[in-house]
Design an enzyme around this catalytic site. Structure first.
Site, PDB file in Angstrom:
ATOM      1  CB  CYS A   1      -0.705  -0.214   1.111  1.00 35.70           C
ATOM      2  SG  CYS A   1      -1.976  -1.342   1.665  1.00 35.70           S
TER       3      CYS A   1
ATOM      4  CG  HIS B   1      -0.868   3.791   4.038  1.00 37.84           C
ATOM      5  ND1 HIS B   1      -0.954   2.523   3.641  1.00 37.84           N
ATOM      6  CD2 HIS B   1      -0.510   3.690   5.595  1.00 37.84           C
ATOM      7  CE1 HIS B   1      -0.245   1.741   4.456  1.00 37.84           C
ATOM      8  NE2 HIS B   1      -0.178   2.198   5.746  1.00 37.84           N
TER       9      HIS B   1
ATOM     10  CG  ASP C   1      -3.322  -0.260  -2.906  1.00 44.53           C
ATOM     11  OD1 ASP C   1      -4.066  -1.445  -3.114  1.00 44.53           O
ATOM     12  OD2 ASP C   1      -2.966  -0.064  -1.780  1.00 44.53           O
TER      13      ASP C   1
HETATM   14 CA    CA Z   1      -3.410  -2.057  -0.538  1.00 46.96          CA
END
Ligand code: CA
Length: 444
Positions: free
Chosen positions: A71, A130, A270
């Protein structure tokens, strides 16, 4: 106005009139969605009509990749147009409450929203960041005018306050209640489009769907009553169906404002699907999220811009999410400077057929002890042990290691890989227990 000023206005006017107005850009990212999870990529049990409509109205990439099978590094590459290992963003930070101290998209890097803002865009982000928890790394410090979402890697879909270390924010204010996050993020993005319909806008909509936890609303689950019996698969289907609706809301909002032909829309995942975790599928690819097999990095990848790029086109040459930044900047009439040190390229000339070459002769990945590279149809990769060589044209499932039958190619690609790896720096942080960096076994 004197005569000279008048003449200079006359001279400038045709140029200004001839230039296309800046298109809007909408970048939608799915989370942990595998290569085979959309109807347009062969999924049979979960209809995804809105996502598939992007393929129908634009381009479907069959060899579209992200720059990491995980991610946060993927997002660091996407937001900068640069291989994230060049600036040490190699790993996730670990869970929010124990995230490594120095985690965040390094402040030496300029993020996509800042590039778009510099080109005159209103910029809004709705969803999973993130790329840093601390104030200096907040989306609004990296170029977004507006932000609604969470800063961590995963979140409850139903409870805004489920994790005190990872709240949902509007701007920098904590939010106490949330609709189903998928509905909420799409709704927030649509409202942003409503508010900014008259100026060029850049929307970044990174859903947390279809990442765990497996949570869906009954209205979405009901769509699969009697159709999917496995309860986990049924919830996954509901989550994906909700995300497809969210994408539909965005497309309908563009239509409502007659902006469809003036908007470049991109969707990709992703990383590949973690099949055992959420039932997502990567067939016919080998491997999963967190692995540099195709199943970890090759993802559903769609783009539409009616009238500007072809409709219903299937594009088979390798592309990578690093290409989004230069593509968006070019669409906006900008030109990346040398010192941006981009690794991605503008895809528009390739999609329009103006450039008959390929966007990338080679692509590279490094994720801890794992690494991989593409050279045309060939892929050299290692899971941390002896490298293997595959021909993806004849063996998309990476089943036949040809390293001993193609020794010269193996040698050449190994040299090229090492040359590229010289440009990487050591990881800035290595969280405990993160995927990809199995402890080296002590040799007996
Ligand atoms: Ca992911």
């Amino acid at each position: 106005m004197n005569r000279r000023q008048f003449l200079s206005v006359l001279a400038a006017a045709p140029l200004a009139a001839a230039a296309d107005p800046k298109p809007n850009v909408v970048l939608i990212v799915g989370d942990d969605l595998g290569y085979a999870d959309l109807g347009s990529y062969g999924c049979k049990d979960i209809p995804t009509p809105f996502l598939d409509s992007i393929a129908k109205n634009g381009v479907r990439f069959t060899d579209g990749h992200v720059s990491c099978p995980y991610c946060s590094p993927t997002r660091a590459g996407l937001m900068t147009g640069r291989y994230q290992t060049h600036f040490g963003h190699e790993f996730n930070p670990g869970p929010a409450e124990q995230a490594v101290e120095n985690f965040g998209l390094p402040l030496t890097e300029t993020a996509m929203p800042k590039r778009m803002k510099d080109l005159g865009y209103k910029t809004g982000m709705f969803g999973k960041w993130h790329l840093g928890y601390k104030p200096a790394y907040h989306p609004q410090q990296r170029g977004f005018d507006e932000y609604y979402g969470f800063l961590g890697g995963a979140h409850s879909y139903l409870d805004a306050e489920a994790d005190p270390a990872n709240p949902i924010f509007r701007g920098t204010a904590k939010v106490a209640k949330v609709e189903y996050t998928t509905d909420q993020f799409a709704g927030e993005a649509a409202a942003f489009i409503d508010r900014n319909k008259d100026s060029p806008f850049f929307v970044y909509l990174p859903f947390n769907a279809v990442h765990t936890p497996l949570e869906a609303l009954p209205k979405y689950e009901a769509r699969f009553d009697g159709k999917i019996t496995d309860p986990r698969r049924k919830t996954f289907a509901a989550m994906l169906s909700a995300m497809d609706d969210g994408v539909g809301l965005i497309l309908k909002t563009l239509d409502k404002h007659k902006l469809t032909n003036k908007t470049l829309v991109v969707f990709h995942s992703d990383n590949g699907g973690p099949t055992p975790v959420n039932t997502s599928r990567n067939d016919p690819l080998r491997g999963f999220k967190a692995q540099v097999y195709e199943g970890g990095t090759r993802v559903p990848f769609l783009m539409q811009w009616p009238g500007k790029i072809p409709k219903g086109k299937v594009y088979d040459h390798p592309v990578i999410a690093l290409d989004m930044l230069p593509t968006f900047v070019a669409a906006a009439g900008g030109k990346p400077a040398e010192d941006w040190k981009l690794d991605g390229v503008n895809l528009l000339p390739f999609l329009k057929g103006k450039d008959k070459g390929v966007p990338h002769k080679q692509l590279f990945w490094r994720f801890g002890r794992q690494w991989a590279m593409r050279d045309g149809d060939w892929k050299l990769m290692s899971m941390g042990d002896a490298p293997a060589l595959y021909n993806l044209k004849t063996d998309i499932g990476e089943s036949k290691d040809l390293s001993t039958t193609e020794p010269a190619r193996f040698e050449k690609m190994t040299v090229d890989w090492k040359a590229w790896d010289q440009k990487n720096i050591p990881a800035r942080w290595v969280p405990q227990g993160a995927a990809g960096q199995k402890k080296k076994k002590k040799k007996a």
